[in-house]
Design an enzyme around this catalytic site. Sequence first.
Site, PDB file in Angstrom:
ATOM      1  N   GLY A 191      -2.723   1.792   5.443  1.00  0.00           N
ATOM      2  CA  GLY A 191      -3.629   2.893   5.782  1.00  0.00           C
ATOM      3  C   GLY A 191      -2.868   3.987   6.507  1.00  0.00           C
ATOM      4  CB  SER A 218       1.660   1.210   2.473  1.00  0.00           C
ATOM      5  OG  SER A 218       1.380   2.541   2.227  1.00  0.00           O
ATOM      6  CD1 TRP A 219      -0.886   1.179   9.102  1.00  0.00           C
ATOM      7  CD2 TRP A 219       0.364   2.966   9.601  1.00  0.00           C
ATOM      8  NE1 TRP A 219      -0.888   1.328  10.488  1.00  0.00           N
ATOM      9  CE2 TRP A 219      -0.123   2.412  10.816  1.00  0.00           C
ATOM     10  CE3 TRP A 219       1.166   4.106   9.679  1.00  0.00           C
ATOM     11  CZ2 TRP A 219       0.178   2.938  12.073  1.00  0.00           C
ATOM     12  CZ3 TRP A 219       1.490   4.642  10.933  1.00  0.00           C
ATOM     13  CH2 TRP A 219       0.988   4.060  12.099  1.00  0.00           C
ATOM     14  CG  ASP A 259       5.260   3.701  -3.718  1.00  0.00           C
ATOM     15  OD1 ASP A 259       5.380   2.806  -2.852  1.00  0.00           O
ATOM     16  OD2 ASP A 259       4.425   4.643  -3.624  1.00  0.00           O
ATOM     17  CG  HIS A 294       1.880   2.479  -2.681  1.00  0.00           C
ATOM     18  ND1 HIS A 294       2.940   2.609  -1.800  1.00  0.00           N
ATOM     19  CD2 HIS A 294       0.772   2.276  -1.907  1.00  0.00           C
ATOM     20  CE1 HIS A 294       2.488   2.515  -0.563  1.00  0.00           C
ATOM     21  NE2 HIS A 294       1.184   2.310  -0.599  1.00  0.00           N
TER      22      HIS A 294
HETATM   23  C1  LIG Z   1      -0.233   6.528   3.256  1.00  0.00           C
HETATM   24  N1  LIG Z   1      -0.990   5.285   3.320  1.00  0.00           N
HETATM   25  C2  LIG Z   1      -0.616   4.323   2.378  1.00  0.00           C
HETATM   26  C3  LIG Z   1      -1.116   2.983   2.811  1.00  0.00           C
HETATM   27  O1  LIG Z   1      -0.748   2.503   3.874  1.00  0.00           O
HETATM   28  C4  LIG Z   1      -2.063   2.315   1.937  1.00  0.00           C
HETATM   29  N2  LIG Z   1      -2.275   2.589   0.677  1.00  0.00           N
HETATM   30  N3  LIG Z   1      -3.230   1.694   0.259  1.00  0.00           N
HETATM   31  C5  LIG Z   1      -3.556   0.940   1.274  1.00  0.00           C
HETATM   32  C6  LIG Z   1      -4.581  -0.151   1.236  1.00  0.00           C
HETATM   33  C7  LIG Z   1      -4.084  -1.298   0.354  1.00  0.00           C
HETATM   34  C8  LIG Z   1      -4.846  -0.710   2.624  1.00  0.00           C
HETATM   35  C9  LIG Z   1      -5.877   0.383   0.651  1.00  0.00           C
HETATM   36  O2  LIG Z   1      -2.847   1.278   2.353  1.00  0.00           O
END
Ligand SMILES: CNCC(=O)c1nnc(C(C)(C)C)o1
Length: 318
Positions: A46, A113-114, A269, A297
């Site tokens: 997120g 990701s985050w 990604d 991603h």
């Molecule tokens: C820039 N934010 C990307 C990220 O952390 C992210 N993308 N999808 C998610 C979830 C799987 C939690 C929906 O987190």
Amino acid sequence: MADKNDLFPEIEPYDTGMLKVSDLHSIYYEESGNKNGNPVVFIHGGPGGGTSPRDRRFFDPEAYRIILFDQRGAGQSLPAYELRENTTWDLVADIEKLREHLKIDKWVVFGGSWGSTLGLAYSETHPDKVKAIILRGIFTCRRRELLWFYQDGCSLIYPDKFEAYRDHIPEVERGDLISAYYRRLTGDDEEARLSAAQAWSTWEMTTSRMFVDEELVKKAEKDTWCLQFARIECHYFVNGIFMKTESQLLDDADKLSNIPVTIIQGRYDVVCPVETAWLLHKKLPKADFHIVQDAGHSTKEEGIQSQLIAATEKYKKL
Ligand SMILES: CNCC(=O)c1nnc(C(C)(C)C)o1
């Protein structure tokens, strides 16, 4: 062990709880797998994305004590989508509070990701509490990374999908879309907040996999979830994720040089492009580094899922 690219079977937690971490926030956590197993903490994306039952399935439940938690304002944590007392360093402190609450000395850190951002921030702050680190879809929130996805870059690959995200904002404000969305996501107009949250979340969910995953896109239509995802993401991004400098996480990566690290990155990604994973790999040359040539991603990309499970298998006896 599951087949190389299969998740482990569905399991239920043997323990769940709410941990009060400030006067305002309580975070949801759960434990599953082996009570006496190798502890691993799953750090969700997120920010604001929350955890899901699928997240337990990257780990052999006979080997791991699997800990999931929802970060402040996300998932089942309360209050939902609360931005006050919600910074990267609050979350780092929460992870330590949770570790102490669960009487864990050291654990494996797993995040994408985050979750890779916060996993780096936590591990660089408390390297002595970390056995190994598994990171996917590397995101350090440098300005360049944010502008690529939310302003001008990914839009060249997905011009069709970008249009709805861009056109939600009046033309006169499109020079800084993150700030324009932030004004709406934190304004008093509830309808405007929700519609902005849906537009923001739909853009990200539509581009998270090489082939659009309608299940992910449907998530963006869920009122509470999209408000958590969009409000908390935007809050962190307009504040430069509360770092001293934008390259702090890469600059401080050498603090991890004595910890086993695996970096997994999709070649295609478009949310968190390969460059950041490459820079992290250059800072951590001993890390196992895998670019999955046919993946975007999401952890739902078969090659990403397969490499993640190979990594948890590699560290399960630490
Ligand atoms: C820039 N934010 C990307 C990220 O952390 C992210 N993308 N999808 C998610 C979830 C799987 C939690 C929906 O987190």
